[in-house]
Design a protein around this motif. Structure first.
Motif, mmCIF file in Angstrom:
data_model
loop_
_atom_site.group_PDB
_atom_site.id
_atom_site.type_symbol
_atom_site.label_atom_id
_atom_site.label_comp_id
_atom_site.label_asym_id
_atom_site.label_seq_id
_atom_site.Cartn_x
_atom_site.Cartn_y
_atom_site.Cartn_z
ATOM 1 N N TYR A 55 -1.378 2.524 -19.326
ATOM 2 C CA TYR A 55 -1.012 1.174 -19.753
ATOM 3 C C TYR A 55 -1.742 0.836 -21.041
ATOM 4 O O TYR A 55 -2.937 1.082 -21.157
ATOM 5 N N SER A 100 -3.186 -2.027 -23.008
ATOM 6 C CA SER A 100 -3.559 -3.412 -22.722
ATOM 7 C C SER A 100 -3.358 -4.319 -23.926
ATOM 8 O O SER A 100 -3.082 -5.496 -23.786
ATOM 9 N N TRP A 101 -3.463 -3.794 -25.117
ATOM 10 C CA TRP A 101 -3.388 -4.599 -26.345
ATOM 11 C C TRP A 101 -1.956 -4.730 -26.846
ATOM 12 O O TRP A 101 -1.656 -5.564 -27.677
ATOM 13 N N ASN A 102 -1.087 -3.865 -26.358
ATOM 14 C CA ASN A 102 0.321 -3.870 -26.773
ATOM 15 C C ASN A 102 1.079 -3.703 -25.481
ATOM 16 O O ASN A 102 1.727 -2.705 -25.227
ATOM 17 N N SER A 103 0.936 -4.723 -24.684
ATOM 18 C CA SER A 103 1.305 -4.754 -23.283
ATOM 19 C C SER A 103 2.487 -3.868 -22.923
ATOM 20 O O SER A 103 3.628 -4.181 -23.245
ATOM 21 N N TYR A 140 8.902 -0.135 -24.941
ATOM 22 C CA TYR A 140 10.123 -0.446 -24.191
ATOM 23 C C TYR A 140 11.100 -1.301 -24.984
ATOM 24 O O TYR A 140 12.056 -1.835 -24.440
ATOM 25 N N GLY A 197 10.327 -4.127 -26.707
ATOM 26 C CA GLY A 197 10.029 -5.548 -26.572
ATOM 27 C C GLY A 197 9.969 -6.232 -27.924
ATOM 28 O O GLY A 197 10.164 -5.611 -28.962
ATOM 29 N N GLY A 198 9.711 -7.503 -27.881
ATOM 30 C CA GLY A 198 9.614 -8.238 -29.130
ATOM 31 C C GLY A 198 9.594 -9.707 -28.851
ATOM 32 O O GLY A 198 9.244 -10.137 -27.765
ATOM 33 N N LYS A 240 13.297 -5.427 -30.340
ATOM 34 C CA LYS A 240 12.744 -5.511 -31.679
ATOM 35 C C LYS A 240 11.835 -4.329 -31.973
ATOM 36 O O LYS A 240 11.946 -3.709 -33.006
ATOM 37 N N THR A 241 10.970 -4.032 -31.019
ATOM 38 C CA THR A 241 10.071 -2.914 -31.247
ATOM 39 C C THR A 241 10.742 -1.618 -30.811
ATOM 40 O O THR A 241 11.815 -1.617 -30.224
ATOM 41 N N VAL A 242 10.065 -0.524 -31.101
ATOM 42 C CA VAL A 242 10.634 0.792 -30.799
ATOM 43 C C VAL A 242 10.894 0.934 -29.295
ATOM 44 O O VAL A 242 10.069 0.559 -28.477
ATOM 45 N N MET A 270 1.047 5.215 -30.507
ATOM 46 C CA MET A 270 1.874 4.047 -30.803
ATOM 47 C C MET A 270 3.340 4.441 -30.661
ATOM 48 O O MET A 270 3.702 5.599 -30.849
ATOM 49 N N PRO A 271 4.194 3.465 -30.342
ATOM 50 C CA PRO A 271 5.595 3.797 -30.048
ATOM 51 C C PRO A 271 6.342 4.519 -31.174
ATOM 52 O O PRO A 271 7.037 5.498 -30.913
ATOM 53 N N ALA A 272 6.209 4.060 -32.400
ATOM 54 C CA ALA A 272 7.040 4.654 -33.466
ATOM 55 C C ALA A 272 6.762 6.146 -33.618
ATOM 56 O O ALA A 272 7.681 6.956 -33.745
ATOM 57 N N ALA A 273 5.468 6.500 -33.583
ATOM 58 C CA ALA A 273 5.105 7.906 -33.757
ATOM 59 C C ALA A 273 5.563 8.755 -32.570
ATOM 60 O O ALA A 273 5.659 9.981 -32.676
#
Lengths: 274, 349
Positions: A152, A154-157, A188, A190-191, A197-199, A249-252
Motif C-alpha cells: 500500500y 500511504s502517500w498516494n493512497s 488505479y 484515480g484523480g 485522471k492518474t495512470v 510510481m504508477p507511470a513508470a
C-alpha cells in the motif's frame, strides 16, 4: 488412400460425438447444485520453480537475479460457461504471496454447476475499493496489515497490485550499494473526485479453460495456473534490471503492468469427483 | 396505526428539538453527546457518515489514539505533535513540521478541521478518504516512522486499548479498520463553524461584523472567493498560486498524479481559523497574513502552470490597495472560532 483416411476420420468423429453425447446424457447438470472452484497459482521463473532466496535466475537481457518478494492481488474473478453466461465473484480480493504457500490457492465458493470454459480476473484492486472507507478494507485489503511487506502506498493512497523485489549484480552500485531492485506496480486511475485522471495500471487477464472446469454437486474443480514471473521482465516490454531497478510510481510501472498481464496461463484443470 | 404515527411524530419532535438545543448551546461541556453537527450555513458533508458515524465511545477512542505517541516508532510523536488544537490543529511556529528524531519534512502540517467536507487530503491530495489519511504520517520516515501493522500490534499489547475498543466496537478486537475508523470519528467531530463570521451569516447572537470587516468581506468576495469559495473557504481544487520556486522545489500535486499540468499545484486551503494557522503556504514560508497578501498583490511569479486567475488583464497577481489588504485581513480574523480552538472535548484526555 485419401478415402481411407477420410473414413477413419469420420469414424473417429462419430465415435467422439457419440462418446460426448453419451457422457452428456449421464452427466446432466443439476441447476440447483453448487460447489467450490479452487484456483492454484503456481509461480515459476521460466521453466524453474520460483524459490525466494539465493536461487539464481536469468532474464532475456542476460542478467542474473534472485528474488526476495513476489506478490500480486487477484480480484473481480469471473467464470464463463460454455453457453456464454458469466458468473462473477464481486467483492472478493486475494493477495497471492510467494512467501506464503497458503495464499497460492484461492477458493471461490457457491459456484453454480456448469461447464466453464473461460476464466478472467483483474490483477490489482479496482478503483471503487481504492477510494472506499476503512470499514470496507478488511482481510487482505487492510492497509495496516502488510508490515514490512508493504502492499500500500500511504502517500498516494492506493494498493500495489504487483511487486517483484530481489537482487541482481546487474543493478549498478550507483543505484544502490546492495544491488537491490524494486518493481512495484500500482495506480488505479484515480484523480479529482474519482475521475480517471492518474495512470491506470489495472489489468484484466482472460484465459481459456481448454478442457473446461465442470462444476457439479460432487465435482469441485481445481484450476491450475502456471504464473511465469520472468514474463514481468521479458513480456512484450523487455525490462533490463541495469536500467530499471527502482519503480515506485504508477507511470513508470506501465510497461510492467502490461508485462504482468502475460504471466498467467492455465495448464490444466482437475475435475475430480469428491 | 394512528398511535404509532403519533409516537413517530413525538420522537421526531424530541430528536429535532434536541438537535436545536445542541446547536444553540454555548457550553460545549453541557452537550458532550452531540458529536457531529452540520452548521446551518455549511453544505452537505462528503464523508460517508452512514458508514462510520461518530459515537461517544468511538470519539473517546479516537481522541486517545490522536494524543498517543505509541503511534510512532519510538513513542515520541503523536498526531497532536503536529496538530495542536490551539492553532486549529496545525504545527505552530514551524515552517515545516518536525517529526521523529527531530527530522523535518518538506511541508507544513494542514489544519484538522471540517474534514467531513474534504474531498481529498494533504497538500497534494494524495489520499482520497479520511480513513486512510493517518497511515501517511504514521509510515512517513520523517514523521512517525512506524509500520501501521506494528502500531496495531502495540495497541493489542497495551492494557489501555482493549477496553476502549470494546466500548467503541463491541469487542476487544483491535484491527486496522477499527483503528482507522476511530481516528476518523475523532477527526470528523472537529467541526469549526462558530466563528463570529458564522454567527453573522446565521444572524445569531454575537454575530456582529465591524464596518472594516464587512468592507473586507466585500473585497474578499470580489478578489479571493473564486478559489477560497463557499462556506468552507476552499473550492477543494489544486492551483499554482505563483510562489517563488525555492527550498525543496516541491512539485506538489504532480508528485501524485505524475501529470505535467499539475506541477507546482497545491491544494487551496480553507481559510477558517487562518489567523491561527500560521505559517502559511505548503512550506510555511510566510509568517503573517500581511506577507500572504503582499505575495498576492506584488510577488506572484509566472512559474509553470500559474493559475489563470492570477494572470488577468495583463498583470500578475491580484490588484489590491494596501487598505484593501488590511480590510481583507480584518475580515479573515472573523473566521477565528474560539469555541473550537478551546473546546474541552478535544483536549488531550
Amino acid at each position: 488412400m485419401r478415402n481411407y483416411f477420410a473414413r477413419i476420420l469420420s469414424i473417429l468423429l462419430i465415435s467422439f460425438t457419440f462418446v460426448s453425447c453419451h457422457k452428456e446424457a449421464l452427466d446432466s447438470i443439476d441447476p440447483n447444485a453448487k460447489n467450490s472452484v479452487s484456483i492454484e497459482f503456481d509461480n515459476r521463473v521460466g521453466d524453474q520453480k520460483m524459490v525466494l532466496g539465493t536461487t539464481p535466475y536469468k532474464n532475456g537481457s542476460g542478467e542474473t537475479f534472485s528474488l526476495t518478494t513476489f506478490n500480486y492481488f487477484v480480484s473481480n474473478i469471473a467464470l464463463k460457461k460454455e453457453d456464454g453466461t458469466v458468473v462473477k465473484f464481486p467483492n472478493q480480493y486475494f493477495l497471492v504471496r510467494q512467501a506464503d504457500a497458503r495464499t497460492q490457492t484461492i477458493q471461490l465458493t457457491d459456484v453454480p454447476a456448469g461447464n466453464y470454459g473461460e476464466l478472467s480476473f483483474m490483477i490489482g484492486v479496482d478503483s471503487l475499493k481504492s477510494v472506499g472507507g476503512a470499514g470496507d478494507r478488511t482481510g487482505v485489503l487492510d492497509p495496516t496489515s502488510y508490515g514490512e511487506d508493504g502492499m500500500y502506498w500511504s502517500w498516494n493512497s492506493g494498493y500495489l497490485f504487483m511487486k517483484m523485489e530481489g537482487t541482481s549484480g546487474s543493478v549498478p552500485a550507483t543505484a544502490n550499494i546492495d544491488h537491490k531492485f524494486w518493481l512495484h506496480v500500482g495506480g488505479y486511475g484515480g484523480g479529482w473526485n474519482g475521475s480517471a485522471k492518474t495512470v491506470n495500471n489495472l489489468r484484466t487477464v482472460t484465459l481459456p479453460i481448454t478442457n473446461q472446469a465442470t462444476v457439479r454437486g460432487n465435482v469441485a474443480p481445481v484450476i491450475h495456473l502456471f504464473v511465469d514471473g520472468l514474463k514481468l521482465l521479458d513480456g512484450p516490454n523487455k525490462i533490463s534490471l541495469a536500467a530499471t531497478n527502482s519503480v515506485h510510481m504508477p507511470a513508470a510501472a506501465i510497461p510492467l503492468a502490461d508485462n504482468g498481464k502475460t504471466m498467467f496461463q492455465i495448464d490444466h484443470v482437475h475435475n475430480d469427483k469428491q | 396505526m394512528k398511535n404509532s404515527t403519533g409516537i413517530q411524530r413525538l420522537t421526531w419532535l424530541l430528536v429535532s428539538s434536541g438537535w436545536l438545543v445542541s446547536c444553540q448551546t454555548t457550553d460545549p461541556q453541557a452537550q458532550p453527546e452531540v458529536l457531529f453537527t452540520q452548521p446551518a450555513n455549511f453544505p452537505q458533508p462528503v464523508y460517508a457518515l452512514d458508514q462510520n458515524a461518530p459515537t461517544k465511545a468511538g470519539f473517546v477512542l479516537g481522541r486517545a489514539l490522536f494524543y498517543d505517541g505509541m503511534l510512532s516508532r519510538d513513542g515520541s510523536i503523536s498526531c497532536a505533535e503536529c496538530h495542536n488544537q490551539a492553532y486549529a490543529f496545525t504545527h505552530h511556529q514551524h515552517e515545516v513540521s518536525h517529526g521523529i528524531d527531530n527530522q523535518v519534512g518538506t511541508r507544513n502540517s494542514m489544519p484538522i478541521q471540517n474534514l467531513a467536507w474534504a474531498t481529498n487530503f494533504f497538500w497534494d491530495g494524495g489520499v482520497h478518504n479520511l480513513d486512510l489519511a493517518p497511515i501517511a504520517p504514521i509510515e512517513n520516515p520523517v514523521e512517525m516512522d512506524d509500520k501501521s501493522s506494528n502500531v496495531i500490534a502495540k495497541l493489542r499489547k497495551s492494557s489501555r486499548y482493549p477496553p476502549l475498543f470494546n466500548a467503541a466496537f463491541g469487542s476487544e478486537e483491535i484491527n486496522g479498520p477499527r483503528f482507522l475508523q476511530a481516528l476518523s470519528q475523532f477527526m470528523l467531530t472537529l467541526v469549526s463553524g462558530n466563528s463570529r463570521y458564522d454567527k453573522w451569516v446565521r444572524k445569531e447572537p454575537g454575530g456582529t461584523l465591524t464596518d472594516e470587516e464587512q468592507a473586507g468581506l466585500t473585497v474578499f468576495r470580489a478578489k479571493c472567493s473564486s478559489c477560497h469559495a463557499g462556506e468552507l473557504f476552499t473550492d477543494n481544487s489544486f492551483r499554482n498560486n505563483g510562489l517563488f520556486i525555492q527550498g525543496s522545489n516541491d512539485i506538489g500535486r504532480a508528485h501524485v498524479t505524475e501529470l505535467e499540468e499539475d506541477t507546482y499545484r497545491f491544494k487551496v486551503p480553507s481559510l477558517r481559523n487562518v489567523e491561527k494557522t500560521l505559517p502559511y503556504m505548503h512550506d510555511g514560508r510566510f509568517y503573517s497574513l500581511d506577507a500572504v497578501l503582499t505575495h498576492y498583490t506584488e510577488n506572484v511569479q509566472k512559474t509553470q502552470n500559474l493559475d489563470p486567475l492570477l494572470q488577468q488583464n495583463g498583470r500578475l497577481g491580484i490588484a489590491l490597495t494596501t487598505h484593501e489588504q488590511q480590510q481583507i485581513i480584518a475580515f479573515l480574523k472573523t473566521l477565528t472560532d474560539e469555541a473550537f480552538l478551546r473546546d474541552p472535548r478535544f483536549v488531550e484526555p
